[in-house]
Structure formats: C-alpha cells, structure tokens
Design a protein around this motif. Structure first.
Motif, mmCIF file in Angstrom:
data_model
loop_
_atom_site.group_PDB
_atom_site.id
_atom_site.type_symbol
_atom_site.label_atom_id
_atom_site.label_comp_id
_atom_site.label_asym_id
_atom_site.label_seq_id
_atom_site.Cartn_x
_atom_site.Cartn_y
_atom_site.Cartn_z
ATOM 1 N N GLN A 190 0.827 -1.209 0.000
ATOM 2 C CA GLN A 190 0.000 0.000 0.000
ATOM 3 C C GLN A 190 0.865 1.263 0.000
ATOM 4 N N SER A 191 1.971 1.236 0.745
ATOM 5 C CA SER A 191 2.863 2.393 0.787
ATOM 6 C C SER A 191 3.467 2.666 -0.583
ATOM 7 N N ARG A 199 1.707 7.370 -6.570
ATOM 8 C CA ARG A 199 0.736 8.405 -6.924
ATOM 9 C C ARG A 199 1.280 9.823 -6.702
ATOM 10 N N VAL A 200 2.191 9.974 -5.728
ATOM 11 C CA VAL A 200 2.648 11.325 -5.372
ATOM 12 C C VAL A 200 4.059 11.630 -5.872
ATOM 13 N N MET A 201 4.747 10.625 -6.399
ATOM 14 C CA MET A 201 6.123 10.837 -6.866
ATOM 15 C C MET A 201 6.291 10.352 -8.292
ATOM 16 N N LYS A 202 7.246 10.952 -8.963
ATOM 17 C CA LYS A 202 7.635 10.462 -10.270
ATOM 18 C C LYS A 202 8.456 9.182 -10.104
ATOM 19 N N LYS A 249 12.167 9.663 -8.884
ATOM 20 C CA LYS A 249 12.265 10.101 -7.496
ATOM 21 C C LYS A 249 11.814 9.004 -6.537
ATOM 22 N N MET A 250 10.795 8.273 -6.942
ATOM 23 C CA MET A 250 10.310 7.174 -6.107
ATOM 24 C C MET A 250 11.388 6.106 -5.939
#
Length: 377
Positions: free
Chosen positions: A204-205, A211-214, A217-218
């Motif tokens: 889930q993390s 969803r919030v990072m490219k 970067k992820m």
C-alpha cells in the motif's frame, strides 16, 4: 516575461516556507509546545514502529527456520500458521530475555542494598573513629576540625517532614507509570498489527508513493529506505552479537578470578553494552559498586579487568562485529555516540551510529559520484 505554472508553484512554495520559518523563529516556544503535544499523541505509534522493527530483525530468521523445519510438510497450513506462530515466538523470546535479565540482576541488587543499609551503623562508627583520629593529629599543628556527629533523631524528623512531598511525588510517579504502561500496551498492539500485515502495508505504501512521486524520485527514495533499513538491521544484529560476546567474556573472567555476583554483573555488563562505546562503563560502575559492598579490594581488580576487556573488545571485537556491519570508521562511531548522547540521552546513543552511517554513505557517494542504487548492492 511570462511565468510558467511550474515557476509560479516554486515561488509560492518558497514564499510559504519563508513565512512559516519566520513565524517558527519568532514563536519557537509555542511551536515546541505544539510539537510536544503532537508527539505525545503519536508516541504510542512511534514506539510501536520501533518495537516492530526490532522484533522483525528476529522474526525473519525465525520464519526461515520454520519453513526449513517444515519443508517436507504439505498443505497450506504451513504458510498460514507461519506468521502468527513465528511472531508469537519472537515476541515471547524478546520478553523472556528482558525478564531473565531483570530476574538475574534485581535479587543481587536488592541483597546488596539491604547489606548496605544494615552496615550503615558500622560505617558511621568507623568514620567517627577515623575523624577523631584525624582531628587529634591535626590538633598538634593547631588545626581544628568541626565535630563530626550523626543524629538519627534528626534524620527521622527530616523524613517525617518530607513525608508529604514523598506522598505527592509517589502519586505523580504512579500516574506517570500508569500512562507509560497504557502507551506501551498500545504500542505493542500496534507493533503486532504492523508485523502481521507488513507485506500489505509495504504494498500500500508503494502505491501511495507511486501516486505522489515520479518514478525516478520514487526509486531514489526506495533506495534510500533500503539503505536505512539495511544499516539499522546490521547495526542491531552486530550490537546484540557484541553484547553477548562481552557478557560471556566478562563472566569467564570473573569466574576465573572468583569475583562475587559474576552471573548478575556479567548480564548487566552485556546488557548495557548495547549502548555503543559508553555502555559497558555504565555496567562497570554498577558492578564495581556491588562488589565494593562485599569485597572492596576485588572491586578495584574488577575495574582493572573491565578496562583490559574494554581494550580487547574495542580494538578487536567491536570493529569486526559492529564496525563492519554499519561501514562506519571508528572515529565517526565515537563522534556519533557523543553527539547523540548529548542530544537525546540513551536513545540518541542507540540511533546515532546507524544514522551517522547512512549520512556517511550518502556523503561518500555524493563525493565519488556513486549512485545510491549501486551502494545498496
């Protein structure tokens, strides 16, 4: 000049950050109060995550052993029962170790304190005799010492006068203990949930990060988390191994020299050795005090023995077991422990070494131009 949406967002972020920074500097006391209140709310969950992380270090080899022992068994029950049974065994093992340490040390400590209390009158008599002899000797040179007196009635009156303060302190301490117990129970329940569902939480993390990072970067963030996890895991494993080794060596040495309280003091020295660099000295001070009450001369020999053992452990065992496990040079271990201890006490000493190791690897990679992903391999 036209401003793009990206530039406008950056300007707004800089302005917002500057305003918040200025407000925080001018209202730092209020900010610290809010942060303290926030931490008191989330502290059970923070402690629970710490418990889960430590237990997980033990849980992984226990699960591997479970699968190895039952590799020939067929059926889904092996996989289904693996997590609950191994988790229960890991928690019971950790609690058992803590209880064993307490049960070994507390009786010896209680007996020593009782012995000290019973010997106080004789100590007072000896001090009075020594003081009178010293006063008589100095009188020859016209030097007068004040009269030494020990009034038991005065002591009892002081204790009576302080009874109310002691009662109030006891009530306050009891409330604090109840709060701490409740927080610990919540933390333990939360840690069990985290360990039972760790694969689901991890999945889930990753979805949230996606969803919030490219993607780039992820991946860098995941590489950083992998480095932190690997460093802290190696540190915990190495520190536990080093504590067991120094505890066993201390017991062997004390048994050879026939020093009192060998089992209790060895367990205490090994347990306090979990604190990097300075931990064994804390155990040494308590151990020397216990021996001093029984055999004062052997207390001195015990201190000398621990100093020699510390030199052997610091130059041979610690660099091999812990130093290599975190990849941090010895000088930086000392710096990290000193700064961490001054900043956060015992907790700071424990987390400063692996945290400094992570920063050391990041700085080394930045200087040498090594991608973080390659340092994790």
């Amino acid at each position: 000049m036209e401003l793009s949406k990206k530039t406008v967002k950056r300007i707004l972020l800089i302005i917002t950050f500057t305003v918040l920074l200025i407000w925080g500097l001018y209202n730092h006391k209020l900010l610290l109060k809010y942060l303290g209140d926030l931490y008191s709310l989330i502290s059970p969950f923070v402690i629970g995550l710490c418990i889960a992380y430590i237990v997980n270090v033990l849980l992984r080899p226990v699960e591997k052993m479970w699968m190895k022992l039952l590799s020939r068994c067929k059926g889904q029950w092996v996989q289904k029962l693996k997590r609950p049974i191994c988790l229960l065994l890991s928690i019971l093992l950790v609690i058992g170790i803590i209880l064993a340490v307490v049960l070994i040390i507390m009786p010896e400590l209680s007996a020593s304190v009782s012995s000290l209390v019973s010997m106080v009158p004789s100590y007072v008599t000896e001090i009075e005799s020594w003081w009178d002899s010293l006063a008589a000797f100095l009188n020859r040179y016209s030097i007068q010492l004040p009269e030494f007196s020990f009034n038991a009635d005065k002591l009892m009156q002081i204790l009576k006068d302080g009874g109310t303060a002691v009662f109030n302190t006891t009530i306050s301490a009891t409330a604090s203990i109840v709060t701490a117990v409740i927080n610990f129970v919540l933390a333990l329940a939360f840690s069990i949930y985290v360990l039972a569902q760790k694969e689901t939480l991890k999945r889930q993390s990753k979805k949230v990060l996606a969803r919030v990072m490219k993607p780039e970067k992820m991946q860098k963030f995941l590489d950083l988390l992998d480095l932190v996890n690997r460093t802290f895991t190696n540190f915990i494993t190495g520190q536990l191994t080093e504590a067991v080794i120094i505890g066993i060596l201390c017991f062997i040495g004390m048994a050879i020299f026939r020093m009192p309280y060998a089992p209790a003091i060895s367990v205490l020295v090994g347990f306090t050795a979990l604190i990097p660099v300075f931990g064994a000295f804390i155990g040494t001070a308590i151990g020397a005090f216990l021996i001093l009450l029984v055999k004062p001369i052997q207390a001195l020999w015990f201190i000398i023995f621990i100093i020699v053992l510390q030199q052997f452990e610091g130059n041979l065992i610690y660099p091999k077991v812990v130093g290599k496990s975190v990849g941090l040079p010895g000088i930086w271990v000392l710096v990290a422990v000193t700064i961490g201890g001054n900043a956060m006490g015992v907790i700071g000493m424990l987390i400063s070494v692996p945290l400094c190791s992570v920063l050391y690897v990041l700085a080394r990679n930045a200087v040498n131009g090594i991608p973080l992903s390659k340092s994790n391999q």
